[in-house]
Design an enzyme around this catalytic site. Structure first.
Site, mmCIF file in Angstrom:
data_model
loop_
_atom_site.group_PDB
_atom_site.id
_atom_site.type_symbol
_atom_site.label_atom_id
_atom_site.label_comp_id
_atom_site.label_asym_id
_atom_site.label_seq_id
_atom_site.Cartn_x
_atom_site.Cartn_y
_atom_site.Cartn_z
ATOM 1 N N ASP A 67 0.889 -1.165 0.000
ATOM 2 C CA ASP A 67 0.000 0.000 0.000
ATOM 3 C C ASP A 67 0.927 1.215 0.000
ATOM 4 O OD1 ASP A 67 -1.501 2.247 0.790
ATOM 5 O OD2 ASP A 67 -2.973 0.982 1.818
ATOM 6 N N ILE A 95 -0.706 5.168 -9.865
ATOM 7 C CA ILE A 95 -1.558 5.029 -8.681
ATOM 8 C C ILE A 95 -2.415 6.282 -8.506
ATOM 9 C CG2 ILE A 95 -1.462 5.026 -6.144
ATOM 10 C CD1 ILE A 95 1.031 3.240 -6.379
ATOM 11 N N ALA A 98 -9.553 8.586 -5.250
ATOM 12 C CA ALA A 98 -10.302 9.595 -4.483
ATOM 13 C C ALA A 98 -11.578 8.929 -4.002
ATOM 14 C CB ALA A 98 -10.623 10.807 -5.342
ATOM 15 N N TYR A 158 -14.598 15.432 -11.798
ATOM 16 C CA TYR A 158 -13.220 15.025 -11.478
ATOM 17 C C TYR A 158 -12.793 15.657 -10.153
ATOM 18 C CZ TYR A 158 -9.071 12.620 -13.120
ATOM 19 O OH TYR A 158 -8.036 11.746 -13.266
ATOM 20 N N LYS A 165 -4.051 15.904 -9.256
ATOM 21 C CA LYS A 165 -3.193 15.798 -10.444
ATOM 22 C C LYS A 165 -2.342 17.067 -10.615
ATOM 23 C CE LYS A 165 -4.254 11.662 -11.922
ATOM 24 N NZ LYS A 165 -3.325 10.556 -11.559
ATOM 25 N N THR A 196 -10.421 2.092 -17.827
ATOM 26 C CA THR A 196 -9.744 1.263 -16.832
ATOM 27 C C THR A 196 -10.629 1.191 -15.585
ATOM 28 O OG1 THR A 196 -8.658 3.153 -15.819
ATOM 29 C CG2 THR A 196 -7.467 2.094 -17.620
HETATM 30 P P1 NAD Z 1 -6.210 1.238 -12.552
HETATM 31 O O1 NAD Z 1 -7.388 1.105 -11.649
HETATM 32 O O2 NAD Z 1 -5.907 0.091 -13.427
HETATM 33 O O3 NAD Z 1 -4.904 1.613 -11.723
HETATM 34 C C1 NAD Z 1 -4.946 2.386 -10.526
HETATM 35 C C2 NAD Z 1 -4.057 1.666 -9.542
HETATM 36 O O4 NAD Z 1 -3.897 2.447 -8.360
HETATM 37 C C3 NAD Z 1 -4.652 0.307 -9.107
HETATM 38 O O5 NAD Z 1 -3.713 -0.717 -9.353
HETATM 39 C C4 NAD Z 1 -4.846 0.503 -7.604
HETATM 40 O O6 NAD Z 1 -4.671 -0.692 -6.864
HETATM 41 C C5 NAD Z 1 -3.738 1.509 -7.324
HETATM 42 N N1 NAD Z 1 -3.846 2.130 -6.011
HETATM 43 C C6 NAD Z 1 -4.848 2.908 -5.525
HETATM 44 N N2 NAD Z 1 -4.582 3.235 -4.232
HETATM 45 C C7 NAD Z 1 -3.383 2.661 -3.915
HETATM 46 C C8 NAD Z 1 -2.588 2.609 -2.740
HETATM 47 N N3 NAD Z 1 -2.970 3.205 -1.600
HETATM 48 N N4 NAD Z 1 -1.415 1.915 -2.776
HETATM 49 C C9 NAD Z 1 -1.027 1.278 -3.910
HETATM 50 N N5 NAD Z 1 -1.735 1.283 -5.052
HETATM 51 C C10 NAD Z 1 -2.911 1.963 -5.042
HETATM 52 O O7 NAD Z 1 -6.518 2.549 -13.427
HETATM 53 P P2 NAD Z 1 -5.581 3.393 -14.403
HETATM 54 O O8 NAD Z 1 -6.539 4.245 -15.167
HETATM 55 O O9 NAD Z 1 -4.627 2.510 -15.108
HETATM 56 O O10 NAD Z 1 -4.800 4.365 -13.408
HETATM 57 C C11 NAD Z 1 -3.396 4.468 -13.403
HETATM 58 C C12 NAD Z 1 -2.988 5.930 -13.417
HETATM 59 O O11 NAD Z 1 -3.352 6.508 -14.667
HETATM 60 C C13 NAD Z 1 -3.659 6.790 -12.348
HETATM 61 O O12 NAD Z 1 -2.723 7.729 -11.839
HETATM 62 C C14 NAD Z 1 -4.750 7.492 -13.146
HETATM 63 O O13 NAD Z 1 -5.184 8.704 -12.538
HETATM 64 C C15 NAD Z 1 -3.968 7.750 -14.412
HETATM 65 N N6 NAD Z 1 -4.772 8.154 -15.571
HETATM 66 C C16 NAD Z 1 -5.788 7.398 -16.023
HETATM 67 C C17 NAD Z 1 -6.551 7.816 -17.106
HETATM 68 C C18 NAD Z 1 -7.721 7.001 -17.605
HETATM 69 O O14 NAD Z 1 -8.581 7.546 -18.305
HETATM 70 N N7 NAD Z 1 -7.782 5.720 -17.289
HETATM 71 C C19 NAD Z 1 -6.242 9.023 -17.756
HETATM 72 C C20 NAD Z 1 -5.177 9.784 -17.280
HETATM 73 C C21 NAD Z 1 -4.444 9.348 -16.184
#
Ligand code: NAD
Length: 262
Positions: A67, A95, A98, A158, A165, A196
């Site tokens: 974590d 990671i 919210a 958001y 961010k 995702t």
């Molecule tokens: P995802 O759900 O696959 O990944 C998010 C990850 O964060 C998960 O593996 C979750 O377990 C982890 N996480 C959350 N709290 C945690 C903690 N306390 N300790 C360890 N891990 C923790 O979704 P994603 O979209 O691949 O997100 C990955 C990154 O990409 C994030 O920063 C997200 O904001 C960013 N992002 C996503 C998008 C989109 O549209 N999907 C766009 C821009 C940026």
């Protein structure tokens, strides 16, 4: 100059792969294909099965629960990195979180608990992970995280994640300044909307997703594979002069105010 990316002898830690759709996995795949040795951390034991399935068939990979908000988990994780690799070339932070109520109502109603949780998980963990990694990162090392355009413009619902961010992007610049003397670069990738697990938890995400595709200069969505290619550039020596930056891969959605007519 050869443009083939050969990462044999390089090592990476990827934090935050939940499943095959995770942007962390989209970044890990080209690293593995380029011969990089990769370790993974996952938030909790319920995510282990999914990650194990992805890692089956890849040689030399390992994973550990951490974590990212818990100092003791980070200490144990980076001790494992030292034990497995001896050093670290690339750190990937993928990671964010919210609490749901903070993304349902008006931004003005954000509670201090929800604010603290969102900024702690989504921005501060980049700082703490970089601090734990510092003694392991060598000259030429590189840190990459994931951000989103809601840091700069209002994206409905958001809310506090937009603030988180913005903090992540500012932290990227300060970390780049701290680690630059050691030859370590720090950048963040601003990805377009992608389907995702984390994205699906944002209220109204499908409307946001459709609008981004309509508006984008390329007339389509950017893909997770394109996030992976940009990460490969920023992590590897191809990006050797780039640090402290927020680099967009969104098919040009953020440069348009509305779709072109016709
Ligand atoms: P995802 O759900 O696959 O990944 C998010 C990850 O964060 C998960 O593996 C979750 O377990 C982890 N996480 C959350 N709290 C945690 C903690 N306390 N300790 C360890 N891990 C923790 O979704 P994603 O979209 O691949 O997100 C990955 C990154 O990409 C994030 O920063 C997200 O904001 C960013 N992002 C996503 C998008 C989109 O549209 N999907 C766009 C821009 C940026």
């Amino acid at each position: 100059m050869s443009l083939t990316v050969d990462l044999s002898g390089k090592t990476a830690l990827v934090m935050g792969v939940a499943n095959a759709r995770s942007l962390g996995w989209a970044i890990a795949e080209p690293l593995l294909a380029a011969g990089c040795r990769v370790g993974f951390s996952y938030q909790g034991e319920r995510l282990k099965g999914e990650l194990d399935k992805l890692l089956a068939g890849h040689a030399g990979v390992w994973s550990q629960q951490a974590d990212a908000t818990r100092e003791e988990d980070l200490a144990a994780l980076f001790a494992r990195v030292r034990e497995e690799f001896g050093h670290l070339d690339y750190l990937v932070h993928s990671i964010a979180y919210a609490p749901r109520p903070a993304m349902e109502g008006r931004f003005i109603s954000t509670t201090s608990d929800d604010w603290n949780t969102a900024l702690n998980v989504s921005a501060y963990t980049l700082v703490s992970a970089a601090r734990h990694a510092e003694g392991l990162l060598r000259d030429g090392g590189s840190v990459v995280s994931l951000t989103y355009h809601a840091s700069r413009q209002v994206v409905p619902k958001y809310n506090v994640m937009g603030v988180a961010k913005a903090a992540l992007e500012a932290a990227t610049r300060y970390l780049a300044a701290d680690l630059g003397a050691a030859g370590v670069r720090v950048n963040t990738i601003s990805a377009g909307a992608m389907r995702t697990v984390a994205a699906r938890s944002i209220p109204g995400f499908s409307g946001l997703y459709d609008e981004a595709g309509r508006r984008a200069a390329l007339g389509r969505h950017a893909t997770p594979e394109e996030v992976g290619k940009l990460a490969l550039f920023l992590l590897s020596d191809l990006g050797s002069g780039v640090t402290g930056q927020t680099v967009y891969v969104d098919a040009g959605a953020s440069v348009m105010t509305m779709p072109l007519p016709g």
